[in-house]
Design a protein around this motif. Structure first.
Motif, mmCIF file in Angstrom:
data_model
loop_
_atom_site.group_PDB
_atom_site.id
_atom_site.type_symbol
_atom_site.label_atom_id
_atom_site.label_comp_id
_atom_site.label_asym_id
_atom_site.label_seq_id
_atom_site.Cartn_x
_atom_site.Cartn_y
_atom_site.Cartn_z
ATOM 1 N N HIS A 31 10.876 -4.305 -4.835
ATOM 2 C CA HIS A 31 11.700 -5.428 -5.270
ATOM 3 C C HIS A 31 13.146 -5.031 -5.464
ATOM 4 C CE1 HIS A 31 10.231 -3.259 -8.669
ATOM 5 N NE2 HIS A 31 11.064 -3.836 -9.478
ATOM 6 N N LEU A 81 -5.832 -11.750 -5.847
ATOM 7 C CA LEU A 81 -6.251 -13.138 -6.103
ATOM 8 C C LEU A 81 -6.332 -13.423 -7.594
ATOM 9 C CD1 LEU A 81 -8.999 -14.058 -3.517
ATOM 10 C CD2 LEU A 81 -6.979 -15.347 -4.106
ATOM 11 N N PHE A 95 -0.423 -22.143 -9.360
ATOM 12 C CA PHE A 95 -0.900 -20.957 -8.650
ATOM 13 C C PHE A 95 0.326 -20.130 -8.257
ATOM 14 C CE2 PHE A 95 -3.368 -19.122 -4.965
ATOM 15 C CZ PHE A 95 -4.298 -18.502 -5.764
ATOM 16 N N PHE A 96 0.235 -18.792 -8.313
ATOM 17 C CA PHE A 96 1.356 -17.899 -8.041
ATOM 18 C C PHE A 96 2.502 -18.111 -9.023
ATOM 19 C CE2 PHE A 96 -0.359 -16.890 -3.863
ATOM 20 C CZ PHE A 96 -0.084 -15.553 -3.839
ATOM 21 N N ASN A 98 5.017 -17.049 -11.820
ATOM 22 C CA ASN A 98 5.605 -15.775 -12.238
ATOM 23 C C ASN A 98 5.710 -15.795 -13.759
ATOM 24 O OD1 ASN A 98 6.957 -13.394 -12.403
ATOM 25 N ND2 ASN A 98 8.413 -13.879 -10.770
ATOM 26 N N ALA A 102 11.325 -11.891 -16.542
ATOM 27 C CA ALA A 102 12.024 -11.437 -15.332
ATOM 28 C C ALA A 102 12.740 -10.114 -15.547
ATOM 29 C CB ALA A 102 13.023 -12.498 -14.876
ATOM 30 N N ILE A 104 15.966 -7.438 -16.529
ATOM 31 C CA ILE A 104 17.336 -7.319 -16.028
ATOM 32 C C ILE A 104 17.272 -7.021 -14.537
ATOM 33 C CG2 ILE A 104 19.523 -6.097 -16.284
ATOM 34 C CD1 ILE A 104 18.406 -5.258 -19.100
ATOM 35 N N PRO A 105 17.871 -7.848 -13.676
ATOM 36 C CA PRO A 105 17.827 -7.577 -12.229
ATOM 37 C C PRO A 105 18.471 -6.240 -11.903
ATOM 38 C CG PRO A 105 18.552 -9.807 -12.639
ATOM 39 C CD PRO A 105 18.509 -9.124 -13.964
ATOM 40 N N SER A 110 11.527 -4.970 -13.544
ATOM 41 C CA SER A 110 12.050 -6.325 -13.443
ATOM 42 C C SER A 110 11.243 -7.064 -12.390
ATOM 43 C CB SER A 110 13.531 -6.313 -13.077
ATOM 44 O OG SER A 110 13.691 -5.878 -11.754
ATOM 45 N N GLY A 111 11.477 -8.357 -12.296
ATOM 46 C CA GLY A 111 10.827 -9.109 -11.233
ATOM 47 C C GLY A 111 9.510 -9.727 -11.625
ATOM 48 N N ILE A 114 6.084 -9.526 -9.346
ATOM 49 C CA ILE A 114 6.319 -9.095 -7.961
ATOM 50 C C ILE A 114 5.952 -7.622 -7.730
ATOM 51 C CG2 ILE A 114 8.123 -8.801 -6.239
ATOM 52 C CD1 ILE A 114 9.359 -11.341 -7.208
ATOM 53 N N PHE A 117 2.132 -7.353 -7.352
ATOM 54 C CA PHE A 117 1.683 -7.833 -6.047
ATOM 55 C C PHE A 117 1.992 -6.815 -4.969
ATOM 56 C CE2 PHE A 117 1.699 -12.369 -7.561
ATOM 57 C CZ PHE A 117 0.370 -12.566 -7.303
ATOM 58 N N ASN A 118 3.182 -6.182 -5.056
ATOM 59 C CA ASN A 118 3.539 -5.182 -4.049
ATOM 60 C C ASN A 118 2.556 -4.033 -4.059
ATOM 61 O OD1 ASN A 118 5.675 -5.863 -2.420
ATOM 62 N ND2 ASN A 118 7.182 -5.466 -3.995
ATOM 63 N N THR B 132 13.588 -14.970 -10.492
ATOM 64 C CA THR B 132 12.511 -14.008 -10.277
ATOM 65 C C THR B 132 12.875 -12.634 -10.801
ATOM 66 O OG1 THR B 132 13.374 -13.392 -8.132
ATOM 67 C CG2 THR B 132 11.842 -15.208 -8.191
ATOM 68 N N GLY B 133 14.151 -12.283 -10.820
ATOM 69 C CA GLY B 133 14.554 -10.960 -11.282
ATOM 70 C C GLY B 133 14.491 -9.894 -10.223
ATOM 71 N N ALA B 134 14.095 -10.241 -8.970
ATOM 72 C CA ALA B 134 14.030 -9.242 -7.906
ATOM 73 C C ALA B 134 15.310 -9.342 -7.088
ATOM 74 C CB ALA B 134 12.818 -9.495 -7.019
ATOM 75 N N ASN B 136 15.898 -7.761 -4.299
ATOM 76 C CA ASN B 136 15.567 -7.849 -2.881
ATOM 77 C C ASN B 136 15.061 -9.263 -2.626
ATOM 78 O OD1 ASN B 136 14.707 -7.545 -0.308
ATOM 79 N ND2 ASN B 136 13.318 -5.853 -0.688
ATOM 80 N N ALA B 139 11.606 -9.886 -0.994
ATOM 81 C CA ALA B 139 10.433 -9.732 -1.864
ATOM 82 C C ALA B 139 10.252 -10.960 -2.742
ATOM 83 C CB ALA B 139 10.582 -8.470 -2.710
#
Lengths: 145, 174, 113
Positions: A31, A81, A95-96, A98, A102, A104-105, A110-111, A114, A117-118, B132-134, B136, B139
């Motif tokens: 991410h 899933l 569904f999905f 987040n 979040a 700090i970007p 962060s994220g 995500i 999932f990665n 989202t905070g990403a 990228n 992603a």
């Protein structure tokens, strides 16, 4: 399938660890930097394929490896899933969703969901590609007997 | 930039034509690898490092599979016997391709030109990095905005792996 | 527009291979070339001249325009699907070779009982 010479075997055993660690880095920083679960998973699978190609098929017990990688693939898909549908319980009914904060970007933590999932999709892609390759090697061993 | 892309695309077309007409299957596979690695350079020029990284790894694994399959069996392309039927098939396919080219020319007319893509959705995705905070953005699109597509892709990969294992084991039990 | 036409010429090369070749491996190679041209077409549609790669650096709203991340995400999933379908096609080809001893489509048609 026969292995190669001693030099190739030794160099491969040293290099595979580096390729594996690079794949893990690509997955966990998916991410923040280019890459993610797909590229990192293919890299991890490539490390295993290189090991089997250089050392010959006696190096690993093929049938057991194939069962393990197939199980790993299914488990990673189920985990993704469950993580996707846990958004239904937490917060809004989406569904999905987040649902994690979040952050700090730009930082590693962060994220929201995500990175998780990665990681799951990285395990899934690596196990799927390894399963396909091991099935091919087992088939070649069977018809050469 | 556009000239560079056009030159690489020209080389890729030449390599594709060679791959289709090569007498030896191994050299056909190497030519196909040339097309794949040329695609990586095109992605880098188009500012898409994510898919360049994926393509360079996936192309290598595909080449390993193909070389393993070809080394196992015959390497020779079938001996080409020139008969009248083959000419007819080639002529019909060229006609078909010309019709397709005509319709493609009409389809791309309402599209934006190369490099003048209008930013309707992309701005929303770029601002979505705050949600989202990403950082990228790819992603973020993959796992947040369009998670259903990615989940479907994972299921297709799962089905393909199961299918490969099943087909290879058809006679294993006998 | 010229680049779009050239990209479609690559696609047409793949179609020509699928329609005229009789070797199963050549058919698989032609299908792969068609997939490549599709990826390139999608990535070209999302490009903006002077744009940056879709990875921000700290700031949330970028100064320079970024290229569209949506086609790139679609291509990212499509590449992995293409690998899976390629493996599937090669598996079927190698099974046919084991059964009939040839990659030739015509001979397989004749030998089919």
């Amino acid at each position: 399938m026969w292995g190669m010479s001693v030099i190739v075997k030794k160099i491969t055993q040293l290099m595979c660890a580096l390729i594996f660690v690079y794949g893990i880095y690509i997955i966990t920083h998916g991410h923040l930097t280019p890459g993610g679960g797909f590229a990192g998973g293919a890299l991890v699978a490539g490390a295993f394929i290189l090991l089997i190609l250089a050392n010959g098929s006696e190096y690993v017990r093929l049938k057991k490896q194939e069962e393990g990688s197939s199980m790993m693939e299914s488990a990673a898909l189920i985990a993704a899933l469950v993580l996707a549908s846990s958004g239904l319980i937490a917060g809004s009914m989406v569904f999905f969703n987040n649902f994690l904060p979040a952050g700090i970007p730009g930082q590693l933590a962060s994220g929201g969901v995500i990175p998780f999932f990665n990681i799951f999709i990285g395990i899934k892609v690596a196990a799927a590609l390894l399963t396909i390759f091991l099935a091919l090697v087992i088939y070649r061993e069977d018809i050469s007997k | 930039m556009e000239l560079m892309l056009a030159v690489i695309l020209g080389f890729m077309i030449i390599a594709a034509i060679y791959a289709i007409h090569a007498k030896d299957l191994l050299s056909a596979i190497i030519a196909q690898g040339f097309v794949g690695y040329g695609l990586v350079i095109c992605f880098l020029l188009l500012r898409a490092p994510d898919i360049a990284l994926v393509q360079i790894v996936v192309e290598t694994i595909t080449l390993i599979f193909m070389v393993a399959v070809v080394l196992d069996s015959t390497r020779k392309e079938l001996d080409v016997q020139v008969d009248r039927k083959q000419y007819r098939i080639a002529g019909l396919s060229v006609l078909f391709m010309l019709v397709l080219l005509f319709y493609f020319n009409r389809i791309i007319a309402p599209l934006d030109g190369f490099g003048e893509h209008s930013m309707r959705m992309a701005e929303a995705y770029a601002e979505g990095a705050g949600q989202t905070g990403a950082i990228n953005l790819v992603a973020g699109v993959l796992w947040d905005f369009r998670g259903y597509d990615t989940l479907g892709e994972a299921v297709v990969l799962f089905a393909a792996a199961i299918g490969v294992v099943t087909i290879f084991r058809l006679t294993g039990k006998n | 527009m010229t680049l779009f036409i050239m990209c479609f010429l690559l696609f047409l090369t793949g179609i020509y291979g699928v329609l005229t070749r009789r070797n199963l491996i050549k058919v698989v190679i032609s299908l792969t070339i068609m997939e490549f041209s599709l990826f390139l077409m999608l990535a070209m549609i999302g490009y903006i001249s002077g744009g940056e790669a879709p990875i921000l650096a700290g700031t949330i709203i970028p100064a320079a325009p970024v290229v569209d991340p949506l086609p790139q995400a679609m291509v990212l999933t499509a590449i992995v699907i293409a690998l899976a379908t390629n493996a599937m096609l090669l598996t079927i080809a190698i099974r046919l070779y084991k059964k009939y001893g040839t990659f030739d489509i015509r001979e397989i048609n004749e030998l089919k009982g």
